[in-house]
Scaffold this motif. Structure first.
Motif, PDB file in Angstrom:
ATOM      1  N   LEU A 124      -3.735   3.074  -8.573  1.00 40.59           N
ATOM      2  CA  LEU A 124      -3.289   1.882  -8.317  1.00 40.59           C
ATOM      3  C   LEU A 124      -3.065   1.602  -6.879  1.00 40.59           C
ATOM      4  N   GLY A 125      -3.579   2.439  -6.034  1.00 37.47           N
ATOM      5  CA  GLY A 125      -3.803   2.418  -4.521  1.00 37.47           C
ATOM      6  C   GLY A 125      -4.985   1.905  -4.095  1.00 37.47           C
TER       7      GLY A 125
ATOM      8  N   TRP B  40      -2.374  14.921  -0.613  1.00 36.56           N
ATOM      9  CA  TRP B  40      -0.716  14.236  -0.548  1.00 36.56           C
ATOM     10  C   TRP B  40      -0.475  13.338   0.549  1.00 36.56           C
ATOM     11  N   PHE B  41      -0.626  14.119   1.799  1.00 25.93           N
ATOM     12  CA  PHE B  41      -0.418  13.395   2.898  1.00 25.93           C
ATOM     13  C   PHE B  41      -1.531  12.327   3.207  1.00 25.93           C
ATOM     14  N   THR B  42      -2.663  12.337   3.010  1.00 27.62           N
ATOM     15  CA  THR B  42      -3.615  11.261   2.898  1.00 27.62           C
ATOM     16  C   THR B  42      -3.022  10.035   2.161  1.00 27.62           C
ATOM     17  N   THR B  43      -2.700  10.416   0.860  1.00 27.62           N
ATOM     18  CA  THR B  43      -2.471   9.632  -0.299  1.00 27.62           C
ATOM     19  C   THR B  43      -1.026   8.609   0.135  1.00 27.62           C
TER      20      THR B  43
ATOM     21  N   GLU C  50       7.390   0.712  -3.051  1.00 28.87           N
ATOM     22  CA  GLU C  50       7.929  -0.639  -3.401  1.00 28.87           C
ATOM     23  C   GLU C  50       6.661  -1.447  -3.615  1.00 28.87           C
ATOM     24  N   TYR C  51       5.589  -1.078  -2.900  1.00 29.69           N
ATOM     25  CA  TYR C  51       4.484  -2.099  -2.855  1.00 29.69           C
ATOM     26  C   TYR C  51       3.383  -1.781  -3.895  1.00 29.69           C
TER      27      TYR C  51
END
Length: 549
Positions: A280-281, A366-369, A409-410
């Motif tokens: 979804l990103g 994870w840090f990238t995402t 939230e986005y």
């Protein structure tokens, strides 16, 4: 004297009295000091923390680089074939369960607390160059990878490997003292051994309790955004009580049914969360930047790993990188003992590469995402005046723990995903608390791998009480500083541990046997094989083919 003396102490059936009593006196003394003299404690420990990070930063830089080089050497060397146990053993846990447990113990809440916030912080206040630019974005991801990457996991790997080797291969107690056996011999069962185990208890308790305190504040932030629950000390006390009760329940279920199952749930939820964010990103950006971030990290690891601000005269590194190195050192006894406990049957090569690389690659993704996407959102808003700023920088400045909730939230389904994050934070804490209880109990029980449950229950409850008391007194910052202070002497222990591990491996029975077979084979080949090339003309090659009649 060839073992740690243990006996009954009140309701506790098996404890090493010197380690247990001294550890408890130090912990209680610190609680009293931090509670009733909060301001003085804060000033003292803040001063000591700054003194250590400023004056001994070079030593921590040497330590983490030496640990990384040793890991690479062990994975590639002849020692890589040595199995942690008998050479015929198979791993005690499946690969998935093993990775889940070492990931849960080694990361805990840091993944959710810093995964979004740290890259944003480096982006808005980089140590080099202009803030909130593309160069600052790349630098932010590089620094985040440095702090959570190879150097950090190398410390865990070395401590865990030394513990696993001397316990499963040499039959010594699963305790920090055993790693010094090649140097101290049976003296590890005396005052020297007690001292290093007490240091390990100190670092473990304060490191985990600090994370517990920070975590409940982050959970409170998530519940506030979800259900408008007040963000105050009363709610945080209730959260500590709940997490402690869950940890106590997990303790009573044991390692296989408790920590193992929770760790597997944690890793499954982490993967679900990552899939959601990727689908979804900005999917393409995530994969492209993941590869680019790793490339930037690998290409600059030598420079970043040895950077010391020698010429700039600034103190950014002592506040961030050196702080991280000391923090990882203070956590290494806890994580090391736990990883060692679950790693029986694996070869040194498999162990080293697994601990060093697999959790790190998940962390980087994870840090990238989360962090990388948050930075990209700020960059896009800055480049287009018509776009409204996502407000992530302001969220981090206001409350570091709220950064991940602001990012969510986005995304679609923001409320359910926020709830999932809160559940994940709770589960990470339960796992960390249970694991830490097991480790502290093993240390105070003389290295017993299956200590009595009542003692584990006691340490789990103690962690919750300490967190609640110091949260109320505002002493968490002093507690965090205390963990860093404990990291300095333990850093010296790790230096000695690396030498002792190499010395122990060089005398391993598999290595000695192979060396003996090598020389026997070489001598036999030289002595018993006939030399077929006696005549010089035979060395010129086969004769020419002559055609027949």
């Amino acid at each position: 004297m060839d073992e740690v003396k243990v006996g009954r102490l009140g309701p506790f059936p098996r404890v090493s009295k010197p380690v247990f009593i001294v550890s408890m006196v130090l912990i209680v003394g610190f609680i009293i000091f931090g509670t009733f003299f909060t301001e003085t404690a804060g000033l003292l420990f803040s001063f000591l923390q700054k003194f250590i990070t400023h004056k001994f930063g070079w030593m921590f830089v040497i330590l983490v680089n030496a640990a990384l080089l040793l890991c690479i050497y062990l994975a590639m060397s002849r020692y890589g074939d040595i199995r942690l146990g008998a050479q015929t053993e198979t791993p005690q846990y499946s690969l998935f369960s093993w990775i889940s447990m070492l990931f849960s113990a080694g990361i805990g809440i840091g993944l959710l607390y810093w995964g979004t916030a740290e890259p944003i912080q480096h982006f808005m206040a980089p140590p080099l160059g202009e803030a909130e630019t593309v160069a600052a974005a790349k630098q932010a991801m590089n620094l985040s990878f440095l702090h959570w990457g190879l150097h950090a996991w190398a410390l865990y790997t070395i401590v865990a490997l030394a513990l696993a080797y001397f316990h499963f291969r040499r039959g010594l107690p699963l305790s920090i003292r055993s790693t010094l056996y090649p140097l101290l011999g049976k003296k590890i069962y005396g005052p020297w051994g007690h001292t290093v185990d007490i240091l390990a208890v100190f670092g473990t308790m304060f490191g985990v309790v600090t994370s517990l305190g920070l975590g409940v504040m982050q959970i409170n932030s998530g519940l506030t955004s979800l259900f408008d629950i007040p963000n105050n000390i009363t709610i945080q006390f209730m959260l500590i009580a709940f997490v402690t009760a869950m940890a106590a329940l997990s303790v009573m279920m044991g390692l296989d049914k408790g920590v193992k199952r929770l760790s597997e749930i944690n890793i499954a939820l982490t993967l679900i969360m990552l899939i959601f964010m990727v689908v979804l990103g900005p999917t393409l950006f995530i994969f492209n930047s993941y590869i680019e971030n790793i490339g930037n990290y690998v290409s600059g690891i030598a420079t970043l790993g040895t950077w010391g601000e020698s010429y700039s005269g600034t103190d950014w590194q002592s506040a961030w990188t050196i702080f991280y190195w000391a923090w990882w050192v203070s956590w290494s006894p806890f994580v090391g003992i736990f990883i060692a406990r679950i790693s029986r049957g694996r070869t040194i090569r498999e162990f080293t590469l697994g601990v060093l690389l697999i959790p790190m690659m998940i962390l980087f993704f994870w840090f990238t995402t989360f962090g990388g996407v948050a930075i990209n959102m700020e960059l896009l808003a800055g480049a287009d005046p018509s776009m409204v700023s996502p407000g992530l920088i302001e969220a981090v400045q206001a409350d570091t723990g709220s950064a991940i909730f602001k990012l969510i939230e986005y995304y679609p389904l923001a409320k359910p995903i926020t709830l999932l994050i809160v559940v994940m934070i709770m589960l990470w804490f339960v796992t960390s608390s249970d694991s830490a209880s097991l480790v502290v109990d093993m240390l105070t029980a003389g290295g017993d791998t299956n200590p009595p449950k009542i003692q584990r229950l006691f340490w789990a409850t103690t962690q919750g009480l300490i967190a609640a008391i110091l949260l109320a007194a505002g002493g968490l910052s002093a507690l965090q500083a205390a963990a860093i202070i404990a990291g300095l002497p333990f850093a010296l222990v790790i230096f000695v541990m690396m030498y002792a591990l190499l010395r122990g491996l060089s005398r391993d029975r598999l290595i000695l046997y192979r060396a003996q077979q090598y020389f026997i084979t070489e001598e036999s080949a030289d002595h018993n094989s006939a030399n077929e090339f006696v005549d010089e003309h035979l060395l010129t090659g086969p004769p020419k083919i002559v055609k027949g009649d």
